[in-house]
Design an enzyme around this catalytic site. Structure first.
Site, PDB file in Angstrom:
ATOM      1  N   CYS A 131      77.815  35.532  72.877  1.00 53.27           N
ATOM      2  CA  CYS A 131      77.881  36.562  73.858  1.00 53.27           C
ATOM      3  C   CYS A 131      78.953  37.432  74.185  1.00 53.27           C
ATOM      4  O   CYS A 131      79.150  38.771  74.180  1.00 53.27           O
ATOM      5  CB  CYS A 131      77.347  36.047  75.367  1.00 53.27           C
ATOM      6  N   HIS A 132      80.142  36.867  74.487  1.00 52.68           N
ATOM      7  CA  HIS A 132      81.552  37.235  74.656  1.00 52.68           C
ATOM      8  C   HIS A 132      82.073  37.969  73.587  1.00 52.68           C
ATOM      9  O   HIS A 132      82.762  39.239  73.978  1.00 52.68           O
ATOM     10  CB  HIS A 132      82.201  36.164  75.481  1.00 52.68           C
TER      11      HIS A 132
END
Length: 246
Positions: A131-132
């Site tokens: 996600c990051h």
């Protein structure tokens, strides 16, 4: 895996010219058909007059809403053509003090979706690896191209609290420029989308998180939907894939 088609409207004609209209989903047609057979006798007329007092009290057109948008409706899963439920709210990413000041109010459906073309991408959790490092940046670098295609806003959703989402956006910096962050704090949006995923094995608890997906919503109706096979994958829900779908 059974995935019904989006709900549609159906009309049934009975003796005497009466009509019965219902909103049906793929699994409710049989129930509606059974119900239509049950009410048909009461709708019959003789020489233009109701056959019984009950029939006279009935409206000439009946509408029954099975409410297929309820996330607990058996067999129903939102897909392309589905309208988002207006009662499902999201929490705008903000500080604790800001949340306290507004009474921890959810953002309204109208403020997020009504009259707008919105790209939504949902992630398993703030600060997590894929996600990051990849998912958010894939949309950040395509913001201008998405807006050139008529998109009004791009939002990132995760089953987190809004304060965590606010901190995450700040940490991402330029990679999240132009993206609005929302928390699905009570998990209701994820539950409605049927994207719950148990990720306690990755220390993402205490309850369910969301699978990874992206979608384009036009005035509350899902027009594009890309769902990953699992939360650890990033193949079909990237910013590039969404851009190519518009």
């Amino acid at each position: 895996c059974f995935r019904p088609s989006p709900p549609s409207s159906a009309s049934f004609s009975f003796e005497g010219g009466e009509r019965f209209t219902a909103m049906i989903g793929a699994r409710t047609f049989g129930a509606v058909r059974t119900l239509s057979r049950a009410v048909a006798p009461a709708m019959r007329t003789t020489n233009g007059h109701p056959a019984n007092p009950f029939a006279g009290a009935m409206r000439r057109t009946m509408s029954i809403n099975v409410n297929p948008y309820n996330p607990d409706t058996p067999g129903y899963e939102p897909g392309v053509g589905s309208r988002l439920m207006k009662t499902v709210g999201l929490q705008k990413a903000r500080t604790w003090d800001e949340g306290e000041a507004d009474g921890f109010a959810k953002s309204s459906y109208e403020s997020v979706f009504e009259g707008k073309k919105v790209v939504v991408f949902s992630v398993p959790g703030a600060f997590t690896g894929v996600c990051h490092k990849a998912h958010v940046p894939s949309f950040g670098k395509n913001i201008e191209a998405l807006k050139a295609k008529g998109i009004d806003s791009v939002i990132c959703i995760a089953v987190n609290d809004p304060y965590c989402m606010n901190a995450w956006k700040k940490t991402l910096g330029a990679a999240a420029e132009g993206i609005d962050f929302y928390a699905d704090a009570d998990g209701s949006f994820t539950h409605y989308m049927h994207k719950e995923f148990d990720l306690k094995v990755a220390a993402l608890g205490p309850s369910f998180r969301s699978n990874r997906y992206s979608m384009m919503v036009d005035n509350g109706i899902i027009k594009v939907l890309h769902v990953e096979k699992g939360p650890g994958e990033l193949e079909v829900s990237t910013g590039e894939k969404m851009l190519a779908s518009l």
